[in-house]
Design a protein around this motif. Sequence first.
Motif, PDB file in Angstrom:
ATOM      1  N   ASN A 251      76.588  57.920   7.971  1.00 43.00           N
ATOM      2  CA  ASN A 251      75.910  57.818   9.381  1.00 43.00           C
ATOM      3  C   ASN A 251      76.609  56.708  10.042  1.00 43.00           C
ATOM      4  OD1 ASN A 251      74.561  55.481   9.131  1.00 43.00           O
ATOM      5  ND2 ASN A 251      72.598  56.346   8.594  1.00 43.00           N
ATOM      6  N   GLU A 252      76.367  56.677  11.345  1.00 42.96           N
ATOM      7  CA  GLU A 252      77.286  55.852  12.281  1.00 42.96           C
ATOM      8  C   GLU A 252      77.279  54.283  11.877  1.00 42.96           C
ATOM      9  OE1 GLU A 252      74.961  54.651  16.023  1.00 42.96           O
ATOM     10  OE2 GLU A 252      74.964  56.803  15.831  1.00 42.96           O
ATOM     11  N   ALA A 253      75.955  53.895  11.017  1.00 45.80           N
ATOM     12  CA  ALA A 253      75.734  52.577  10.680  1.00 45.80           C
ATOM     13  C   ALA A 253      76.358  52.147   9.541  1.00 45.80           C
ATOM     14  CB  ALA A 253      74.165  52.311  10.599  1.00 45.80           C
ATOM     15  N   VAL A 254      76.799  52.926   8.896  1.00 49.58           N
ATOM     16  CA  VAL A 254      77.393  52.590   7.602  1.00 49.58           C
ATOM     17  C   VAL A 254      78.551  51.516   7.566  1.00 49.58           C
ATOM     18  CG1 VAL A 254      78.658  53.652   5.446  1.00 49.58           C
ATOM     19  CG2 VAL A 254      76.286  54.455   6.057  1.00 49.58           C
ATOM     20  N   PRO A 255      79.758  51.885   8.258  1.00 46.30           N
ATOM     21  CA  PRO A 255      80.750  51.112   8.612  1.00 46.30           C
ATOM     22  C   PRO A 255      80.577  49.761   9.025  1.00 46.30           C
ATOM     23  CG  PRO A 255      81.040  53.148   9.795  1.00 46.30           C
ATOM     24  CD  PRO A 255      79.437  53.021   9.566  1.00 46.30           C
ATOM     25  N   TYR A 256      79.244  49.239   9.437  1.00 44.76           N
ATOM     26  CA  TYR A 256      78.934  47.879   9.955  1.00 44.76           C
ATOM     27  C   TYR A 256      78.045  47.245   8.971  1.00 44.76           C
ATOM     28  CZ  TYR A 256      80.377  50.311  14.212  1.00 44.76           C
ATOM     29  OH  TYR A 256      80.934  51.211  15.079  1.00 44.76           O
ATOM     30  N   ILE A 257      77.681  47.816   8.127  1.00 43.71           N
ATOM     31  CA  ILE A 257      76.718  47.212   7.022  1.00 43.71           C
ATOM     32  C   ILE A 257      77.637  46.765   5.742  1.00 43.71           C
ATOM     33  CG2 ILE A 257      74.803  47.361   5.572  1.00 43.71           C
ATOM     34  CD1 ILE A 257      73.853  49.569   7.356  1.00 43.71           C
ATOM     35  N   ALA A 258      77.413  45.240   5.559  1.00 46.24           N
ATOM     36  CA  ALA A 258      78.364  44.656   4.503  1.00 46.24           C
ATOM     37  C   ALA A 258      78.175  45.456   3.197  1.00 46.24           C
ATOM     38  CB  ALA A 258      78.104  43.227   4.191  1.00 46.24           C
ATOM     39  N   GLU A 259      77.195  45.825   2.668  1.00 47.66           N
ATOM     40  CA  GLU A 259      77.094  46.364   1.227  1.00 47.66           C
ATOM     41  C   GLU A 259      77.622  47.828   1.462  1.00 47.66           C
ATOM     42  OE1 GLU A 259      73.145  47.218   0.029  1.00 47.66           O
ATOM     43  OE2 GLU A 259      72.255  46.964   2.098  1.00 47.66           O
ATOM     44  N   TRP A 260      77.796  48.138   2.546  1.00 48.42           N
ATOM     45  CA  TRP A 260      78.317  49.844   2.639  1.00 48.42           C
ATOM     46  C   TRP A 260      79.824  49.764   2.554  1.00 48.42           C
ATOM     47  CZ3 TRP A 260      75.985  54.053   0.985  1.00 48.42           C
ATOM     48  CH2 TRP A 260      74.659  54.013   0.723  1.00 48.42           C
ATOM     49  N   GLN A 261      80.677  48.451   2.730  1.00 52.38           N
ATOM     50  CA  GLN A 261      81.846  48.378   3.121  1.00 52.38           C
ATOM     51  C   GLN A 261      82.520  48.731   1.754  1.00 52.38           C
ATOM     52  OE1 GLN A 261      83.199  47.538   6.053  1.00 52.38           O
ATOM     53  NE2 GLN A 261      81.289  47.658   6.401  1.00 52.38           N
ATOM     54  N   ASP A 436      75.432  48.777  19.919  1.00 58.02           N
ATOM     55  CA  ASP A 436      75.059  47.208  19.501  1.00 58.02           C
ATOM     56  C   ASP A 436      76.132  46.672  18.836  1.00 58.02           C
ATOM     57  OD1 ASP A 436      72.604  45.245  19.139  1.00 58.02           O
ATOM     58  OD2 ASP A 436      73.282  45.451  17.029  1.00 58.02           O
ATOM     59  N   GLU A 437      76.905  47.317  18.062  1.00 56.36           N
ATOM     60  CA  GLU A 437      78.120  46.643  17.566  1.00 56.36           C
ATOM     61  C   GLU A 437      78.914  46.165  18.642  1.00 56.36           C
ATOM     62  OE1 GLU A 437      80.737  45.234  14.788  1.00 56.36           O
ATOM     63  OE2 GLU A 437      78.570  45.467  14.568  1.00 56.36           O
ATOM     64  N   GLN A 438      79.283  47.141  19.570  1.00 55.67           N
ATOM     65  CA  GLN A 438      79.997  46.867  20.773  1.00 55.67           C
ATOM     66  C   GLN A 438      79.620  45.809  21.563  1.00 55.67           C
ATOM     67  OE1 GLN A 438      80.327  50.815  22.782  1.00 55.67           O
ATOM     68  NE2 GLN A 438      81.338  51.451  20.925  1.00 55.67           N
TER      69      GLN A 438
END
Length: 493
Positions: A251-261, A436-438
């Motif tokens: 989902n859209e949050a995955v790229p911004y969460i450290a453990e999902w990197q 929120d990331e932007q």
Amino acid sequence: MHGISGDARPSIDDIRHVRLVFCLLAAVVMAAALLAFATSLLQDPDSWWHIKVGMDMLASRTFPTVDIYSYTFAGQPWVAKEWLSQVLLAIAFEAGGWNGVVLLATAVIALTAFLTSWYLSAWLKPTLAIGLTLVLALLIGPIYVARPHIFTLPIIVVWTAGLFEAARNEKAPPLWQLALLCLWANLHATFTFGFVIAAFAGLDLVMRTRLSNPRLLAKWIAFGLLCPLVSLLNPYGIKAILATFTVAYGNEAVPYIAEWQPFDASRHTLQEVALLVAFFGLLVSRLRIGWAKALFLVFTLHVYLTHIRFMYLFFLLVPVVLAVEVAQQYPALSAEKWAAEKRDGLEQFFARQFSRICAGIAVLLVLAAAAFTTYPVAPSQKTSARDALAFAQTHNLSGNLLNSYNFGGTLIFHGIRTFIDGRADQLFLNGFTETDEQTGHSRGKPILKAQLEKYTIGWALLTADDSRIPFFEELGWKRAYADDYAVIYTRRD
């Protein structure tokens, strides 16, 4: 006479007892290392909200179905798919505070070390097995935090070892494993990996039997079909599986969460070295593992390289699965050769004093746990924002809050509704997380301004390194509080 003496061939019980003591020692070493660095188990911001959700379930005797912890997505569908882990964490917290949480996490991880060394020592020399276990434990150290996934570590070891053992012996998968999967499904969303592991074990069976035993193959197929059915035995039924897939497909949050990197060698040097050594060993040894296990190795490596949070799939499971091939092709390393040798003095002592040693270890662990409770531990202010929240309470700050992601957990724990938090597997979607990331990018000030107005933000709690801090200054907000970990801004009204 029972025991080991002279050149007498050791009994099966003696050999098992020596193995058990070695494995118990591996667990003790693991527990001691974790307690020595106890606060590292509390470094994850999500520990806070997992405990709070568990406490609320214990208090209400109900399972949540909608979000009650944020104001941005209040009332939206949300399920506590890891409810049993959250309840266990809450019980530990209510019984012993953060020390109780650390002790519970330590016990589970130590159990994982024991089980890993036990399965490895079934094929490899005990000293080699416990040495390898401790190295593997070090490699997956980054995932040792007080969160639901740690409860699945012993389960996934037993599940994997049991199924591949059944395939190797050309037997039907043990039905009791289904109960283990049901437990897994109530502890953490990664239970769907159980389906995949079962499929690889089934492929290993097919490689061995070459479809010569249709009845046995039918039993494996039936077991595979039962896996998703028993997984439905949880408070949310099919919703638990569907919630898992929302993350699995990114989902859209995955790229911004450290453990999902994805894996980054510059940040995980130790793991990179281990990967290089492992593949160098596979190449020069020419270890023959068969195509089914080779596919399993490739799969676990792919998942790890894609998302670093799954490092344990590779480092923990691959050695357990390949230990039998190593022992068979390199007999000098095998448990069988070790068992046939004369026991040395230490091993004779282990066998003869087995009951006393086990009792001594049990007493030692109880005393260590009791002593540990006299030294209170707590999460760092990097996730707790303790002093900042104390300031907010003292000055009666109210209204909608804009918070940094890493403070979401502590806000939930303290009963403050969040703007965003760590439940992005089900919430904060449909462009919310991306927006929120932007707001933290170089051109994010107008986006931030729009968000502040849209959600009528009254105050902001930010980490000290939040990239939006200069924008609040430029937008005329007042810096009401600041320390090394957190900054609070309020409107100039």
